[in-house]
Every structure is written in C-alpha cells, then in structure tokens.
Design a protein around this motif. Structure first.
Motif, PDB file in Angstrom:
ATOM      1  N   ASP A 156       0.742  -1.272   0.027  1.00 51.53           N
ATOM      2  CA  ASP A 156      -0.115   0.067  -0.066  1.00 51.53           C
ATOM      3  C   ASP A 156       0.773   1.416  -0.153  1.00 51.53           C
ATOM      4  N   GLN A 157       1.961   1.061   0.793  1.00 52.45           N
ATOM      5  CA  GLN A 157       3.047   2.276   0.866  1.00 52.45           C
ATOM      6  C   GLN A 157       3.516   2.595  -0.423  1.00 52.45           C
ATOM      7  N   PHE A 158       4.209   1.469  -0.728  1.00 50.78           N
ATOM      8  CA  PHE A 158       4.802   1.570  -2.008  1.00 50.78           C
ATOM      9  C   PHE A 158       4.211   2.158  -3.141  1.00 50.78           C
ATOM     10  N   SER A 159       2.785   1.759  -3.316  1.00 53.65           N
ATOM     11  CA  SER A 159       1.821   2.337  -4.418  1.00 53.65           C
ATOM     12  C   SER A 159       1.487   3.766  -4.216  1.00 53.65           C
ATOM     13  N   ARG A 160       1.492   4.270  -2.864  1.00 52.93           N
ATOM     14  CA  ARG A 160       1.151   5.616  -2.761  1.00 52.93           C
ATOM     15  C   ARG A 160       2.398   6.811  -2.512  1.00 52.93           C
ATOM     16  N   TYR A 161       3.494   6.179  -2.308  1.00 61.20           N
ATOM     17  CA  TYR A 161       4.624   7.322  -2.115  1.00 61.20           C
ATOM     18  C   TYR A 161       5.779   6.649  -2.887  1.00 61.20           C
ATOM     19  N   SER A 162       6.620   8.010  -3.062  1.00 65.39           N
ATOM     20  CA  SER A 162       7.713   7.801  -3.726  1.00 65.39           C
ATOM     21  C   SER A 162       9.001   6.903  -3.153  1.00 65.39           C
ATOM     22  N   ILE A 163       8.800   5.694  -2.843  1.00 70.83           N
ATOM     23  CA  ILE A 163       9.896   5.095  -1.998  1.00 70.83           C
ATOM     24  C   ILE A 163      10.876   4.349  -2.887  1.00 70.83           C
ATOM     25  N   LYS A 164      11.942   4.696  -2.784  1.00 73.64           N
ATOM     26  CA  LYS A 164      13.256   4.113  -3.416  1.00 73.64           C
ATOM     27  C   LYS A 164      14.006   2.868  -2.922  1.00 73.64           C
ATOM     28  N   VAL A 165      14.097   2.862  -1.610  1.00 77.22           N
ATOM     29  CA  VAL A 165      15.068   2.104  -0.806  1.00 77.22           C
ATOM     30  C   VAL A 165      14.138   1.574   0.126  1.00 77.22           C
ATOM     31  N   PHE A 166      14.253   0.107   0.300  1.00 79.85           N
ATOM     32  CA  PHE A 166      13.794  -0.616   1.561  1.00 79.85           C
ATOM     33  C   PHE A 166      15.079  -1.244   2.346  1.00 79.85           C
ATOM     34  N   LEU A 167      15.254  -0.854   3.629  1.00 80.39           N
ATOM     35  CA  LEU A 167      16.283  -1.383   4.459  1.00 80.39           C
ATOM     36  C   LEU A 167      15.608  -2.459   5.358  1.00 80.39           C
ATOM     37  N   LEU A 168      16.143  -3.708   4.929  1.00 81.24           N
ATOM     38  CA  LEU A 168      15.722  -4.912   5.471  1.00 81.24           C
ATOM     39  C   LEU A 168      16.676  -5.240   6.534  1.00 81.24           C
ATOM     40  N   CYS A 169      16.280  -5.739   7.793  1.00 81.15           N
ATOM     41  CA  CYS A 169      17.040  -6.497   8.780  1.00 81.15           C
ATOM     42  C   CYS A 169      16.846  -7.762   8.765  1.00 81.15           C
ATOM     43  N   ASN A 170      17.817  -8.635   8.221  1.00 86.64           N
ATOM     44  CA  ASN A 170      17.538 -10.127   7.810  1.00 86.64           C
ATOM     45  C   ASN A 170      18.811 -10.736   8.119  1.00 86.64           C
ATOM     46  N   PRO A 171      18.697 -11.599   9.283  1.00 91.54           N
ATOM     47  CA  PRO A 171      17.618 -11.665  10.240  1.00 91.54           C
ATOM     48  C   PRO A 171      17.516 -10.177  11.205  1.00 91.54           C
ATOM     49  N   HIS A 172      16.261 -10.354  11.845  1.00 91.29           N
ATOM     50  CA  HIS A 172      15.444  -8.899  12.546  1.00 91.29           C
ATOM     51  C   HIS A 172      16.129  -8.869  13.815  1.00 91.29           C
ATOM     52  N   LEU A 187       8.299  -9.851  -0.553  1.00 91.86           N
ATOM     53  CA  LEU A 187       9.127  -8.656  -0.281  1.00 91.86           C
ATOM     54  C   LEU A 187       9.755  -8.205  -1.434  1.00 91.86           C
ATOM     55  N   THR A 188      10.533  -9.032  -1.905  1.00 85.04           N
ATOM     56  CA  THR A 188      11.309  -8.631  -3.161  1.00 85.04           C
ATOM     57  C   THR A 188      10.533  -8.602  -4.427  1.00 85.04           C
ATOM     58  N   ASP A 189       9.641  -9.489  -4.514  1.00 81.23           N
ATOM     59  CA  ASP A 189       8.881  -9.218  -5.776  1.00 81.23           C
ATOM     60  C   ASP A 189       7.909  -7.892  -5.703  1.00 81.23           C
ATOM     61  N   LEU A 190       7.629  -7.404  -4.497  1.00 82.90           N
ATOM     62  CA  LEU A 190       7.107  -6.270  -4.517  1.00 82.90           C
ATOM     63  C   LEU A 190       8.047  -5.122  -4.800  1.00 82.90           C
ATOM     64  N   CYS A 191       9.229  -5.061  -4.292  1.00 83.54           N
ATOM     65  CA  CYS A 191      10.367  -4.347  -4.403  1.00 83.54           C
ATOM     66  C   CYS A 191      10.560  -4.043  -6.232  1.00 83.54           C
ATOM     67  N   ILE A 192      10.583  -5.242  -6.577  1.00 82.92           N
ATOM     68  CA  ILE A 192      10.796  -5.175  -8.195  1.00 82.92           C
ATOM     69  C   ILE A 192       9.566  -4.465  -8.782  1.00 82.92           C
ATOM     70  N   GLN A 193       8.456  -4.995  -8.352  1.00 84.32           N
ATOM     71  CA  GLN A 193       7.388  -4.550  -9.205  1.00 84.32           C
ATOM     72  C   GLN A 193       7.124  -2.871  -9.022  1.00 84.32           C
ATOM     73  N   TYR A 194       7.756  -2.233  -7.763  1.00 84.57           N
ATOM     74  CA  TYR A 194       7.544  -0.877  -7.523  1.00 84.57           C
ATOM     75  C   TYR A 194       9.104  -0.082  -7.608  1.00 84.57           C
ATOM     76  N   VAL A 218      19.348 -12.772  -2.530  1.00 89.48           N
ATOM     77  CA  VAL A 218      19.828 -12.907  -4.055  1.00 89.48           C
ATOM     78  C   VAL A 218      20.281 -14.274  -4.079  1.00 89.48           C
ATOM     79  N   ALA A 219      20.098 -15.221  -3.206  1.00 86.90           N
ATOM     80  CA  ALA A 219      20.327 -16.647  -3.341  1.00 86.90           C
ATOM     81  C   ALA A 219      19.086 -17.383  -3.695  1.00 86.90           C
ATOM     82  N   LEU A 220      17.979 -16.572  -3.563  1.00 90.11           N
ATOM     83  CA  LEU A 220      16.491 -17.270  -3.932  1.00 90.11           C
ATOM     84  C   LEU A 220      16.192 -17.240  -5.289  1.00 90.11           C
TER      85      LEU A 220
END
Ligand SMILES: Cc1ncc(COP(=O)(O)O)c(C=O)c1O
Length: 394
Positions: A156-172, A187-194, A218-220
């Motif tokens: 929802d936020q990707f579709s509404r705002y100009s978001i360029k980067v997602f910082l993921l803590c993996n593991p959290h 999550l990665t598919d959404l990043c590609i889509q937007y 990147v290994a997936l």
C-alpha cells in the motif's frame, strides 16, 4: 564442565562501549552491561594468531584487499548461504551502518522515500533521516509471539509514495526473527514491481539457531541479483566490531557503479589491514569456534527462556530464532518509554536497551544481550527479576 565461553573477562578500562560506555549512556558505573550487541567472549584463536602475525611481519601502511580475503568471503557465503558470488561483486566498507548510508545516497535523492520496518535496529531510521530522506515505517505484526511482515501495508505504501529503498534487517534485530523464504520472496517481488532497491542487512545471518534457516534474497532467484544489495560482516559473529570491516555484495553492474561513485565521492575507498586479516581468519579458520559459539548461545537462549517461563510468568517475550538478543515486553512495569531504561538501572543495576530506540511501536519492550558467560547471565536475570518483583509489588 567448564567451557571456553564460561571465562569471565574483565573488560572495564578497555575503552569498551558496552562496559566503559555505561557512564555516558546509563549514568552508572556498576550496572551489569547487557545492552549493545557485542559479546563478552574471548576471540577465536585463529583471529588472535593472525593479528599477532600481522604485527610481527608487516609495516602497517595502506593496504589492498587480498585475493585470500575475497576467497574467504566467497567460500563462506557459498557454504553458509548458498550464494554464488565473484570478487568483482564485493565492495568493502568500514561498517554496515556506513554501508547503509552509502546505499541510501546511491539509490535515492534527498526528499525521496526510504522504508523500514517498525521496530528495527535504531540506525535504520537515523541514517535515513540524517541523509534528508523521507522515512516510511511499516509496522511489524505479531503472530505466535514472533514478528511478521505486513506485506499488504508495504504494498500500500509503495503504491502511494515515492519510495526508492527498503532497508531490511535480515535476520531481525531486535526481535530475532528469521524471515521465511515466502516472506522474502513476496517482499522482493514487491520491490521489483515498484522499482524499490532492497538492501538486506545480513550481519546476524551467521547467528541462527538450529531450528531455523536463514535465506538471503539474492540466493533465492537469479533475477533478484539485479535489485538486491546484501550487506554483511564477520563483526557480530566473531565479535570483531572494533576492527571495522564490512562488505557489500552487489551483483548488478549499474548498482555497483552507483555505490562505487558515492564511495569515491566521500573518499571512502581503502581497507583496514586489521579488518582484512581478522575477517579472513574468521571465515577461513574459525569454523569450530563458530560452531561452539552457536551451541553456547543456544544453551544461553534456553536458560533465558526457562528463566522467564518459571520466574517471570507474566512477561511476554519473543524467543529469538537468530541473534543473541532477547526482546521482552515490560508493559507490566507500567513505566513509559525511556524511564523504563532508568528503572532497570535504578532498581536492578542492570543496563539494557529500551524499546523506544527501535521504533514507534515498541516503547514497552526491553532488549537483553545474552552473549556472556553463563554466570554473568544468571546474575543479570536475577537483576531483571528484582525490577519486576519490586515494581509490581508497589
Ligand atoms: C542489524 C545491524 N546492522 C548493523 C550493525 C552494526 O554494524 P557495524 O558495526 O558494522 O556498523 C548492527 C549492530 O548491532 C546490527 O544489529
């Protein structure tokens, strides 16, 4: 039986942030430090030997990254995380947080959006804001006492705002969650889509307990290599944060050029000789030490959860699937925000991180670092219990 990690090491007076920083951060010289993420364990023998040899053999001038360092990283990532990478897909930085800042500068302009989860490791928000980017938080949900991503909210936020980067803590950090393969794919598919670049901070990926498996985006899927930058370091796993070496894994040439450009603009090229030598010794020669560490930490995790289950029945917590950080809900203390941290110092004489630092949704939480000798952990937990006993008896 005494185990290697049982040894108590007196770190006070060594300029340790965790120990000597108590005065500055907690206004206390006695509080047992169970806060910042470093471990009270001696270093792996191979790392010590390599550093001694370095001092004995070499002039400490400017250094180039060695082929053997590259190879140690490539082998480690391949064996541990099924990642296939080459020398020219690795760039170095003094630390992961600095590398996050470089990524923000490389992939967004001032005023554009950077998204993080809430809660998450404190610098994710501060580095975004100090670089004049607009911060978007996607709150994590809780299911079965574990954090899960709210992918609907992210989309929802990707579709509404100009978001360029997602910082993921993996593991959290601080929740200790190891994200599932499905969550990471979505999550990665959404990043590609937007058109969002995903920065996956995997500094805790080698501190994963036996029941869980860490996945690196990147290994997936090969296509993810064009939109994901992975950040990693030996610093958490081998307790060598002080030698200052981290690295980017960046498989797409265009992304790599953008990172290199920011690094050259800010004159950040070059590598710490100590970081290089310690990191190579960690990845190439310290497997047994790492296995023993994970066993010790898993036992400590069991000790902490047993303690809470028996002594602090009313306190909810998240059992970490990774990290040596234990995140518990202190809302029964009915003390808001930062005052909670002070309460643990004043009543318990124990220094913990308070949840307010990690986001807008976690003010009632506290984070306890259990990477210490067992006897110290026992003492720390007694102090934590004292706080609950005294405060709830009022
Ligand atoms: C998720 C995460 N990233 C980065 C860091 C710090 O990395 P560095 O010391 O390399 O900047 C930490 C330290 O706790 C961390 O938890």
């Amino acid at each position: 039986m005494e185990r290697i990690f049982d040894e108590i090491i007196d770190r006070s007076g060594t300029n340790s942030v965790k120990w000597d920083g108590r005065k500055l951060f907690f206004d206390s010289e006695t509080a047992l430090p169970m806060w910042v993420a470093d471990m009270d364990f001696d270093n792996a023998p191979a790392i010590k030997t390599a550093l001694h040899n370095l001092i004995n053999q070499q002039v400490l001038g400017y250094a180039l990254p060695s082929d053997t360092l590259y190879q140690s990283i490539i082998n480690w990532q391949n064996e541990r995380h099924q990642m296939n990478i080459a020398n020219d897909q690795i760039l170095f930085a003094p630390g992961v947080v600095g590398a996050l800042a470089v990524c923000i500068q490389a992939f967004s302009e001032p005023g554009e959006g950077v998204m993080i989860n809430d809660p998450v490791y404190t610098p994710f928000a501060s580095v975004t804001e100090s670089n004049s980017r607009k911060l978007y938080r996607s709150p994590l949900s809780i299911s079965n006492n574990q954090y899960i991503m709210d992918l609907k909210d992210i989309e929802d936020q990707f579709s509404r705002y100009s978001i360029k980067v997602f910082l993921l803590c993996n593991p959290h950090n601080p929740g200790g969650r190891v994200w599932s393969k499905e969550e990471l794919i979505q999550l990665t598919d959404l990043c590609i889509q937007y058109g969002v670049i995903l920065i996956s901070d995997e500094i805790h990926s080698d501190l994963v307990y036996s029941e869980s498996t860490h996945y690196s985006p990147v290994a997936l899927n090969d296509t993810y290599r064009d939109t994901v930058v992975t950040l990693h370091s030996a610093s958490k796993t081998f307790n060598i944060a002080g030698v200052k070496l981290a690295y980017f894994i960046v498989c797409n040439d265009e992304l790599k050029e953008k990172i290199s450009f920011v690094q050259s603009q800010t004159e950040q090229s070059g590598i710490s000789t100590f970081g290089m030598v310690a990191t190579e010794a960690a990845f190439s020669e310290s497997r047994d030490w790492h296995n023993a560490l994970l066993e010790y930490l898993e036992d400590n995790r069991q000790y902490v959860t047993d303690f809470f289950d028996h002594e602090l029945l009313e306190v909810r917590y998240m059992k970490p699937e990774a990290t040596y950080l234990f995140w518990f809900d202190a809302s029964t203390l009915k003390t808001p925000g930062e005052a909670l941290k002070q309460l643990f110092v004043d009543i318990g004489d124990v220094a913990l991180n308070d949840g307010t630092a990690y986001g807008e949704s976690s003010g009632q939480y506290m984070r306890l670092n259990f990477a210490c000798p067992r006897t110290m952990l026992e003492e720390g937990l007694k102090r934590v219990k004292k706080v609950f006993d005294e405060k709830t008896a009022e």
